[in-house]
Design a protein around this motif. Sequence first.
Motif, short mmCIF file in Angstrom:
data_model
loop_
_atom_site.label_atom_id
_atom_site.label_comp_id
_atom_site.label_asym_id
_atom_site.label_seq_id
_atom_site.Cartn_x
_atom_site.Cartn_y
_atom_site.Cartn_z
N PHE A 123 0.85 -1.18 0.00
CA PHE A 123 0.00 0.00 0.00
C PHE A 123 0.89 1.23 0.00
N PRO A 124 0.45 2.32 -0.60
CA PRO A 124 1.26 3.55 -0.58
C PRO A 124 1.21 4.21 0.80
N LYS A 125 1.69 3.49 1.77
CA LYS A 125 1.70 3.98 3.15
C LYS A 125 3.04 3.60 3.76
N TRP A 141 -2.32 -2.57 8.94
CA TRP A 141 -3.67 -2.26 8.45
C TRP A 141 -4.62 -3.47 8.49
N SER A 174 8.96 4.93 7.51
CA SER A 174 9.21 5.51 6.19
C SER A 174 8.34 4.78 5.18
N HIS A 175 8.28 5.34 4.00
CA HIS A 175 7.32 4.88 3.02
C HIS A 175 7.71 3.54 2.41
N THR A 234 7.20 2.30 -0.45
CA THR A 234 7.64 2.29 -1.85
C THR A 234 9.13 2.59 -1.97
N ASN A 235 9.77 3.00 -0.86
CA ASN A 235 11.22 3.23 -0.92
C ASN A 235 12.00 1.93 -0.86
N HIS A 262 -7.98 2.85 0.93
CA HIS A 262 -7.02 2.79 -0.18
C HIS A 262 -7.50 3.46 -1.44
N MET A 284 -6.11 7.17 -2.80
CA MET A 284 -5.28 7.13 -3.99
C MET A 284 -5.92 7.88 -5.15
N ARG A 340 1.75 13.03 -0.11
CA ARG A 340 1.47 12.10 0.98
C ARG A 340 1.41 10.67 0.45
N ARG A 341 0.92 10.56 -0.81
CA ARG A 341 0.81 9.24 -1.40
C ARG A 341 2.19 8.71 -1.75
N ALA A 342 3.03 9.59 -2.28
CA ALA A 342 4.34 9.13 -2.75
C ALA A 342 5.33 8.96 -1.60
N GLY A 343 5.04 9.58 -0.46
CA GLY A 343 5.95 9.47 0.66
C GLY A 343 7.10 10.43 0.53
N SER A 344 7.91 10.52 1.59
CA SER A 344 8.98 11.52 1.56
C SER A 344 10.29 10.86 1.18
#
Lengths: 295, 295
Positions: A143-145, A153, A187-188, A190-191, B194, B198, B291-295
């Motif tokens: 999930f993008p979280k 979740w 941290s996210h 997707t990293n 979700h 998104m 926020r979706r992509a993260g930092s």
Amino acid sequence: MPADESTDDVSTSPASADPVSPNGRPDTSEASGSREDSSGDAPTVHPKLEIEDLHFWYDNGGTHALQGISMDVQPHRVTALIGPSGCGKSTLLRCLNRMNELIQGTTLEGTILVDGQDIYAEDTDPVMVRRRVGMVFQKPNPFPKTIYKNVAWGAEINGYTGDLDALVERSLRQAALWDEVKDQLHSHATNLSGGQQQRLCIARTLAVQPDVVLMDEPASALDPIATSKIEETITELKEDYTIVIVTHNMQQASRISDETAFLYMGRLIEMNPTDQLFTRPEKDRTEAYVTGRFG
Amino acid sequence: MEPSPNGTFELRRSQRKRVGMILAGVLFLATIFGIVVLVALLVDVILTAAPWLDAQFVRSFPSRTPGEAGVWSALMGTLWLMGLTALISVPLGVASAVYLEEYAQDGWFLRLIRVNIANLAGVPSVVYGILGLALFVRFVSLGSSLLAGALTLSLLILPIIIISTQEALRSVPSGVRESAYALGATRWQVIQSHVLPMAAPGIMTGVILALSRAIGETAPLILVGALTFVSFVPQGALDQFTALPIQIFNWAARPQDEFRALAAAAIVVLMMLLFTMNLTAILLRNYFEERRAGS
């Protein structure tokens, strides 16, 4: 855990019971009968999943994707589904937690029992089925979280009341990801690298504490190192879970699975203990496939 | 018998290059044409408006004397109208789109609704004005109030919001949905946690477009009975009102040059308002995307 040597005998290899069984397995009643006969003093192990004459159609009946599949999946085993593209292995996998219902225009006939309970019965809630039978997909799709949120979740929506931090840590440890991410839980997701993302998806699935984990080619999008890590993880997981994995990689199937089912054109051709299926296949078609002559 | 391809290649490189360059030039001219016209229009309007644009113009009510006239009542009317329209149309539009995309079963009924929504997006605004007059002003007896105007504008932009929200929902990767379902989530849990987050940036873009359309509408408001000369600021949703496009229309229709300059000044105010709205929405959208992509 019943996953000791004795279960090998009772895992109903149809070779011993009925070598010419057309579906690679005699029907359930006979199978359980012969199992009791052959096991004798060993305690009876009930299959985790019992699939009985399963038919499945796509496109409002236009495509008959599964044509009478019957097989049992034993608890605390890794069962691999192999077969050429389009043979129905992913479809079969997705029937096991009612994921196919999310696709419009599909029909299912036959029964699937999880611990003896019909998951397609009128009064069975698909949401509850999926909570017990989790799934890891082909493409890593966190999930993008944050990493933490990804794992937590599922537990949260299922009303988990215990210590969420502990659950997240245990799930990540089970998925062999904890050491790599413990300092960046917030941290996210997707990293992470592709392999890490896939192990995160495994951790996410484990966090809702399912009985069965379905995996649909979980390593096919990953490089060899990430793949071997996933395979290690799977082998460790079978102590606590029953695993059904779809793979198009026969080496992978032979490395990690205890039993293998070979599907072709929507039918189950053969299901046997993995080493037997790869070294002494009963059917010519299986032999042709596992030796790479077709498929 | 093998085919024997024995032609030669005539590369004609310079000719092909020339065609490419000519086309690039034509495309550039097409782009520049629209921009030049737009800039010319803006410059003309701003030059005409400049002597009249000051705080007094913004803060004054309309007047028979051009020097004392202002857009305060029209500006407040437009702000009220936009606020009410957004409050009505965004929840309705997003809810409809979520139903159509996530809940409705495919069938003739759904297709009928889809076709009709697409058609409604193309209905001329004056038709909505007539509908608003008959339905909200007369039948529901709201009179020529802000609420009647906002409801009419909401009807007008609902199709735009629904269609763009549907697009945004469709662009949410199916993997995210499936993995959420596979954790034992209910449909609403998947949507809420979700799908909607998104889709938020896309929904926001649709809302910006829709409100930008509504803010410039004149015809439906005239039919609903918006006033043209208002020397009060509306205090509630049932008050009578005027709006910027109506004020502009009114001034532009007068013979005196001063009033036409006032119309230009009001246009600048309307454009500034539009610009501010869009900027806010874009900032909001970027915030969600980040926020979706993260930092």
